[in-house]
Enzyme design. Structure first.
Site, PDB file in Angstrom:
ATOM      1  N   LYS A  22       0.987  -1.264  -0.005  1.00 19.51           N
ATOM      2  CA  LYS A  22      -0.176   0.053  -0.073  1.00 19.51           C
ATOM      3  C   LYS A  22       0.904   1.367   0.009  1.00 19.51           C
ATOM      4  CE  LYS A  22      -2.980   0.925   3.686  1.00 19.51           C
ATOM      5  NZ  LYS A  22      -2.710   2.087   4.186  1.00 19.51           N
ATOM      6  N   SER A  23       1.820   1.590   1.142  1.00 15.70           N
ATOM      7  CA  SER A  23       2.810   2.491   0.936  1.00 15.70           C
ATOM      8  C   SER A  23       3.457   2.732  -0.450  1.00 15.70           C
ATOM      9  CB  SER A  23       3.667   2.275   2.091  1.00 15.70           C
ATOM     10  OG  SER A  23       3.041   2.373   3.439  1.00 15.70           O
ATOM     11  N   GLN A 171       4.588   9.023   7.471  1.00 15.40           N
ATOM     12  CA  GLN A 171       3.639  10.108   6.686  1.00 15.40           C
ATOM     13  C   GLN A 171       4.077  11.468   6.988  1.00 15.40           C
ATOM     14  OE1 GLN A 171      -0.373   8.841   7.978  1.00 15.40           O
ATOM     15  NE2 GLN A 171      -0.144   7.163   6.712  1.00 15.40           N
ATOM     16  N   ASP A 317       1.792  -1.414  11.750  1.00 13.23           N
ATOM     17  CA  ASP A 317       0.539  -1.865  11.326  1.00 13.23           C
ATOM     18  C   ASP A 317       0.206  -2.989  11.497  1.00 13.23           C
ATOM     19  OD1 ASP A 317      -0.020   0.803  10.043  1.00 13.23           O
ATOM     20  OD2 ASP A 317       0.684   0.447   8.183  1.00 13.23           O
ATOM     21  N   LYS A 344      -4.768   5.213  14.650  1.00 16.36           N
ATOM     22  CA  LYS A 344      -4.622   4.466  13.358  1.00 16.36           C
ATOM     23  C   LYS A 344      -6.061   4.704  12.898  1.00 16.36           C
ATOM     24  CE  LYS A 344      -0.486   3.979  13.008  1.00 16.36           C
ATOM     25  NZ  LYS A 344       0.448   4.780  11.963  1.00 16.36           N
ATOM     26  N   ARG A 389      -7.534  -3.839   9.228  1.00 17.76           N
ATOM     27  CA  ARG A 389      -6.740  -4.745   9.792  1.00 17.76           C
ATOM     28  C   ARG A 389      -7.258  -5.366  10.997  1.00 17.76           C
ATOM     29  NH1 ARG A 389      -2.560  -3.442   6.418  1.00 17.76           N
ATOM     30  NH2 ARG A 389      -1.738  -1.253   6.385  1.00 17.76           N
TER      31      ARG A 389
HETATM   32  C1  S3P Z   1       2.446   4.812   6.092  1.00 17.74           C
HETATM   33  C2  S3P Z   1       2.851   5.121   7.398  1.00 17.74           C
HETATM   34  C3  S3P Z   1       2.422   4.611   8.634  1.00 17.74           C
HETATM   35  C4  S3P Z   1       1.672   3.455   8.385  1.00 17.74           C
HETATM   36  C5  S3P Z   1       0.611   3.903   7.300  1.00 17.74           C
HETATM   37  C6  S3P Z   1       1.305   3.735   6.106  1.00 17.74           C
HETATM   38  C7  S3P Z   1       3.062   5.413   5.090  1.00 17.74           C
HETATM   39  O1  S3P Z   1       1.887   5.862   9.643  1.00 17.74           O
HETATM   40  O2  S3P Z   1       0.738   3.121   9.805  1.00 17.74           O
HETATM   41  O3  S3P Z   1      -0.262   2.364   7.293  1.00 17.74           O
HETATM   42  O4  S3P Z   1       2.937   4.911   3.920  1.00 17.74           O
HETATM   43  O5  S3P Z   1       3.739   6.247   5.115  1.00 17.74           O
HETATM   44  P1  S3P Z   1       2.685   6.852  10.274  1.00 17.74           P
HETATM   45  O6  S3P Z   1       3.358   7.633   9.734  1.00 17.74           O
HETATM   46  O7  S3P Z   1       1.380   7.739  10.793  1.00 17.74           O
HETATM   47  O8  S3P Z   1       2.976   5.871  11.334  1.00 17.74           O
END
Ligand code: S3P
Length: 441
Positions: A22-23, A171, A317, A344, A389
């Site tokens: 996903k990321s 993020q 996650d 989350k 999840r």
């Molecule tokens: C992600 C960062 C994580 C993660 C999210 C995806 C990303 O969040 O929990 O599902 O793709 O950069 P945080 O940066 O808030 O920890």
């Protein structure tokens, strides 16, 4: 609304490739759109979150050809200054990654924009990105409490920033780096601990230098992105559910192919191995700058551990799945330093504890974690609170519960793992889905 019903079945076996990361899929669209030239993406996650990112860029005039069902995209990059003003609000649904990363990118545009999302996303904290963006000179209005919708006014001259991040968050880091592409000075970020580094890796592949000195990252001004194809590996966060399921169901052996095992993401493998799981990496290689491997998992008895708080951001996650692993382990698993789980898609400490307690598991909750006492799981009804999840984690719990577990509010599973039920069933998960109206009472 969909519900799942999961119950003990047969051992897991065979092979599977879970959907794309996903990321990395979000970033492939964002970086591709800002690059100069055409970008081919393979392995793209066709889940609701990444499709929301795709729709947002189409609203900003980016031509994206999508071979639906095949995970293939052709993104026709418009360059750093080629996005067009969207005619309406950009609605990114349930996706925190879309909202936080886009806020940085939009702060640097010559046009105004509005970012909004579903009820869950409009409850999540955005001040963590809005605060530092404002220090860079961005002009952003929020709803009460620093929450979405975000109204971003364009034409702001962005300054640089030297920011010490209060929480390890990929993020926030990625948002500020994207804003930094439009800043007149450099952006420096100091992280309290490692967080996933997909943005840094993709910037490098697209020809943008992000330098690192220990915990401090720096992006110099005046850089542009050159087109680069992206190969998205399978998502370790999705694989985690099957890794836990195969670990707890006696007789299981499963091979998960082409899984991303980036060291800033693989905390779940470390934690499960410390609990006694039998997981091996095969065929390790690099694909598009990201480490990938096939993961072989065999059933093994799990034991409770004290989870090293340093591993928490590296497995952030995967805690819904890990709560279930802990409930099936012998002894107590102690989690600390995980307050981020409360913000989350749901408050994952509270929601997982409530659900496990409803199944007869002893869980004591703390502000920043929980103690989970392993023991037999009963059946019953649990509420996922719309958290993808959480829904999948309880579907895994159902594989070893004394009677069936019914899981409410499962529509959002499609945000990260479209086809979860069909793929799970193909390797032996015993799970059915119903709509609320047809669900057995
Ligand atoms: C992600 C960062 C994580 C993660 C999210 C995806 C990303 O969040 O929990 O599902 O793709 O950069 P945080 O940066 O808030 O920890």
């Amino acid at each position: 609304m969909r519900r799942f019903r999961a119950q003990a079945g047969r051992p897991l076996s065979g092979e599977a490739t879970v959907p794309g990361d996903k990321s990395i899929s979000h970033r492939a669209i964002m970086f591709g759109a800002l690059a100069e030239g055409d970008i081919r993406v393979t392995g793209f996650l066709e889940g609701a979150d990444c499709l929301a990112t795709m729709a947002a860029f189409r609203q900003m005039g980016v031509d994206i050809e999508h071979d639906a069902g095949a995970g293939r995209l052709l993104v026709r990059g418009v360059g750093l200054h080629g996005l067009q003003r969207p005619e309406s609000a950009l609605d990114v649904g349930n996706s925190g990654t879309s909202m936080r990363l886009l806020s940085g990118l939009l702060a640097g545009q010559a046009f105004d924009s509005e970012l909004t999302g579903d009820d869950s996303l409009r409850r999540r904290p955005m001040a963590r990105v809005v605060g530092p963006l404002r220090s860079m000179g961005a002009n952003i209005d929020t709803a009460e409490g620093g929450r979405a919708p975000l109204h971003i006014r364009g034409r702001a001259a962005l300054r640089g920033i030297d920011y010490v991040m209060p929480v390890a968050s990929a993020q926030v880091k990625s948002c500020l780096l994207l804003a930094g592409l439009y800043a007149e000075e450099s952006v420096s970020l100091t992280e309290p601990g490692p967080s996933r580094d997909h943005s840094e890796r993709m910037f490098e592949a697209f020809g943008v230098a992000v330098t690192r000195e220990k915990a401090r990252l720096r992006l110099a001004p005046g850089q542009s992105l050159r087109a680069c194809d992206v190969e998205v590996p399978a998502d370790l966060s999705s694989a985690a559910f099957l890794l836990v399921a195969a670990s707890i169901v006696p007789g299981s052996e499963l091979l998960l192919r082409n899984v991303g095992v980036n060291p800033t993401r693989d905390g779940v493998l470390t934690i499960l191995k410390q609990m006694g799981a039998d997981i091996t990496r095969e065929n390790e290689r690099l694909a598009g700058g990201e480490p990938v491997a096939d993961l072989r998992v065999r059933h093994a008895p799990l034991r409770g551990i004290d989870i090293d708080p340093a591993l928490v951001p590296l497995a952030i996650d995967e805690f819904p799945a890990l709560f279930v692993a802990a409930a099936c382990a012998q002894g107590v698993t102690r989690l600390r330093g995980a307050a981020e789980l409360r913000v989350k898609e749901s408050d994952r400490i509270a929601v997982m504890a409530d659900g496990l307690q409803a199944l007869g598991v002893q869980v004591s909750v703390r502000e920043d974690g929980a103690d989970i006492h392993g023991g037999p799981l009963g059946g019953g009804r649990v509420d996922s609170h719309g958290d993808h999840r959480v829904a999948m984690a309880f579907a895994v719990a159902g594989q070893v519960s004394r009677s069936a577990i019914e899981i409410l509010d499962c529509d959002n599973v499609d945000t990260s793992f479209p086809g979860f039920v069909a793929l799970g069933r193909s390797v032996g998960l015993s799970i059915n889905e119903f709509s609320d109206t047809e669900a057995p009472q």
